[in-house]
Design a protein around this motif. Structure first.
Motif, mmCIF file in Angstrom:
data_model
loop_
_atom_site.group_PDB
_atom_site.id
_atom_site.type_symbol
_atom_site.label_atom_id
_atom_site.label_comp_id
_atom_site.label_asym_id
_atom_site.label_seq_id
_atom_site.Cartn_x
_atom_site.Cartn_y
_atom_site.Cartn_z
ATOM 1 N N LYS A 117 10.655 -53.284 -0.393
ATOM 2 C CA LYS A 117 10.489 -51.988 0.264
ATOM 3 C C LYS A 117 10.399 -52.094 1.782
ATOM 4 N N GLU A 118 10.194 -53.301 2.292
ATOM 5 C CA GLU A 118 10.221 -53.491 3.746
ATOM 6 C C GLU A 118 11.609 -53.204 4.323
ATOM 7 N N LYS A 119 12.640 -53.332 3.492
ATOM 8 C CA LYS A 119 14.006 -53.118 3.970
ATOM 9 C C LYS A 119 14.398 -51.637 3.961
ATOM 10 N N MET A 120 13.568 -50.797 3.371
ATOM 11 C CA MET A 120 13.902 -49.380 3.268
ATOM 12 C C MET A 120 13.538 -48.649 4.552
ATOM 13 N N ILE A 121 14.415 -47.731 4.958
ATOM 14 C CA ILE A 121 14.210 -47.007 6.213
ATOM 15 C C ILE A 121 13.355 -45.779 5.989
ATOM 16 N N SER A 122 13.652 -45.029 4.934
ATOM 17 C CA SER A 122 12.919 -43.784 4.706
ATOM 18 C C SER A 122 11.830 -43.993 3.664
ATOM 19 N N SER A 123 11.722 -43.114 2.685
ATOM 20 C CA SER A 123 10.656 -43.214 1.696
ATOM 21 C C SER A 123 10.762 -44.518 0.913
ATOM 22 N N ARG A 124 9.643 -45.221 0.788
ATOM 23 C CA ARG A 124 9.656 -46.533 0.167
ATOM 24 C C ARG A 124 9.226 -46.528 -1.291
ATOM 25 N N ASP A 125 8.741 -45.407 -1.781
ATOM 26 C CA ASP A 125 8.335 -45.337 -3.175
ATOM 27 C C ASP A 125 9.173 -44.354 -3.979
ATOM 28 N N SER A 126 9.907 -43.473 -3.303
ATOM 29 C CA SER A 126 10.703 -42.482 -4.020
ATOM 30 C C SER A 126 11.773 -41.903 -3.111
ATOM 31 N N ILE A 127 12.739 -41.233 -3.725
ATOM 32 C CA ILE A 127 13.769 -40.528 -2.977
ATOM 33 C C ILE A 127 14.130 -39.261 -3.745
ATOM 34 N N ALA A 128 14.371 -38.179 -3.028
ATOM 35 C CA ALA A 128 14.857 -36.942 -3.637
ATOM 36 C C ALA A 128 16.361 -36.876 -3.383
ATOM 37 N N TYR A 129 17.122 -36.950 -4.439
ATOM 38 C CA TYR A 129 18.580 -36.924 -4.315
ATOM 39 C C TYR A 129 19.110 -35.620 -4.901
ATOM 40 N N SER A 130 19.906 -34.899 -4.107
ATOM 41 C CA SER A 130 20.489 -33.648 -4.572
ATOM 42 C C SER A 130 21.998 -33.662 -4.377
ATOM 43 N N PHE A 131 22.730 -33.428 -5.457
ATOM 44 C CA PHE A 131 24.185 -33.302 -5.358
ATOM 45 C C PHE A 131 24.577 -32.046 -4.586
ATOM 46 N N ALA A 132 23.640 -31.084 -4.463
ATOM 47 C CA ALA A 132 23.943 -29.852 -3.737
ATOM 48 C C ALA A 132 24.211 -30.114 -2.257
ATOM 49 N N GLU A 133 23.731 -31.244 -1.755
ATOM 50 C CA GLU A 133 23.957 -31.601 -0.361
ATOM 51 C C GLU A 133 25.278 -32.351 -0.171
ATOM 52 N N LYS A 134 25.959 -32.645 -1.263
ATOM 53 C CA LYS A 134 27.224 -33.372 -1.195
ATOM 54 C C LYS A 134 28.388 -32.392 -1.374
ATOM 55 N N SER A 135 29.591 -32.916 -1.260
ATOM 56 C CA SER A 135 30.764 -32.078 -1.460
ATOM 57 C C SER A 135 30.871 -31.650 -2.918
ATOM 58 N N ASP A 136 31.528 -30.514 -3.160
ATOM 59 C CA ASP A 136 31.640 -29.983 -4.524
ATOM 60 C C ASP A 136 32.429 -30.907 -5.449
ATOM 61 N N THR A 137 33.249 -31.766 -4.876
ATOM 62 C CA THR A 137 34.091 -32.646 -5.690
ATOM 63 C C THR A 137 33.394 -33.949 -6.081
ATOM 64 N N ARG A 138 32.230 -34.210 -5.506
ATOM 65 C CA ARG A 138 31.537 -35.465 -5.823
ATOM 66 C C ARG A 138 30.792 -35.330 -7.143
ATOM 67 N N THR A 139 31.143 -36.162 -8.097
ATOM 68 C CA THR A 139 30.498 -36.127 -9.419
ATOM 69 C C THR A 139 29.679 -37.388 -9.699
ATOM 70 N N LEU A 140 29.887 -38.432 -8.906
ATOM 71 C CA LEU A 140 29.148 -39.686 -9.059
ATOM 72 C C LEU A 140 28.679 -40.160 -7.691
ATOM 73 N N ASP A 141 27.546 -40.818 -7.681
ATOM 74 C CA ASP A 141 27.085 -41.470 -6.458
ATOM 75 C C ASP A 141 26.244 -42.669 -6.871
ATOM 76 N N THR A 142 26.020 -43.583 -5.945
ATOM 77 C CA THR A 142 25.282 -44.802 -6.268
ATOM 78 C C THR A 142 24.190 -45.034 -5.241
ATOM 79 N N ILE A 143 23.001 -45.335 -5.728
ATOM 80 C CA ILE A 143 21.879 -45.701 -4.878
ATOM 81 C C ILE A 143 21.666 -47.205 -5.005
#
Length: 266
Positions: free
Chosen positions: A43-69
């Motif tokens: 978690k030292e390598k993480m820039i933002s939240s180190r224990d969790s992340i809120a991921y929303s496809f609504a912030e991506k393009s309408d054509t994006r159906t997959l993403d990778t964390i």
């Protein structure tokens, strides 16, 4: 005539040597090194939240159906001359998303002679995410390659020789296709906060509609997905103008909390 004492032949000297020899042999047995490797989310390598992340496809393009964390991984102990699997699993009791439907943990490995790796989690856009937020709680468990259990990891930053913070070993992904407040909106040095002011869902939707931008990066400032300062200045001008035009036609824009939508004066 002075008496000459031959300490090499003294029974006391021989007794002392015998006792020391036994002690050294005993200590050497106790100090035998045993490599017992462990593995954890770095978690030292993480820039933002180190224990969790809120991921929303609504912030991506309408054509994006997959993403990778990607999660940074680190091992304790010695390197190996063979590849080793990263034992990343989902904690079913803390997870509401369905494996295979909403996400997939991809096979990840610590390569031979390496101390670090990345673990990949593929996220999938499904219709039910439009109306709900699901949880994916990830943990690393011990296996044959990494038998050591690491319950907590400590930050490298210290104060008076003591770690400044301790991280839990798990990692939570909050997954949805609804518009959510970016985790780093109120973070230190955030350009979200500087250019757009306090968050509201109505304001954020208006920002996305006016700018056409759905991907912002950490604090709208860091990383390859973030806008440049020049772009943000253009966005700010557009937003102030668009809000003025809206108010001339409809009156004040009111958000979901009953407050008027405004932008800070820069």
């Amino acid at each position: 005539m002075k008496a000459i004492f031959n300490y090499h032949k003294s029974p006391y000297f021989l007794y002392l040597i015998t006792i020391l020899g036994i002690g050294i042999t005993s200590c050497s047995k106790d100090l035998v090194y045993e490599n017992n490797p462990g593995i954890y989310i770095d978690k030292e390598k993480m820039i933002s939240s180190r224990d969790s992340i809120a991921y929303s496809f609504a912030e991506k393009s309408d054509t994006r159906t997959l993403d990778t964390i990607y999660l940074p991984i680190k091992i304790s102990g010695e390197v190996s001359n063979v590849d080793r699997n990263v034992p990343l699993v989902v904690n079913a009791a803390k997870t509401t998303a369905t494996a295979g439907t909403h996400f997939q943990i991809l096979e990840s490995r610590v390569k031979a002679n390496e101390l670090t790796a990345t673990a990949a989690i593929q996220l999938k856009r499904t219709a039910d995410l439009k109306s709900k937020q699901l949880r994916i709680y990830l943990e690393i468990v011990p296996n044959a390659d990494f038998p050591l259990v690491i319950a907590k990891t400590k930050t490298n930053n210290t104060y008076n020789g003591e770690p400044m913070s301790t991280y839990n070993p798990g990692y939570l992904i909050k997954l949805t296709d609804q518009l959510l407040k970016p985790d780093t909106w109120d973070g230190s040095g955030s350009w979200f906060k500087y250019y757009f002011g306090n968050y509201s869902a109505v304001k954020f939707k208006f920002i996305i509609e006016v700018t056409g931008r759905t991907v912002w990066g950490d604090r709208a400032r860091y990383g390859p997905d973030a806008p440049t300062s020049a772009e943000l200045k253009v966005y700010y001008t557009k937003l102030v103008t668009a809000l003025y035009e809206y108010e001339q036609a409809h009156g004040p824009m009111i958000d979901e909390t009953g407050n008027q939508v405004t932008f800070p004066k820069i």
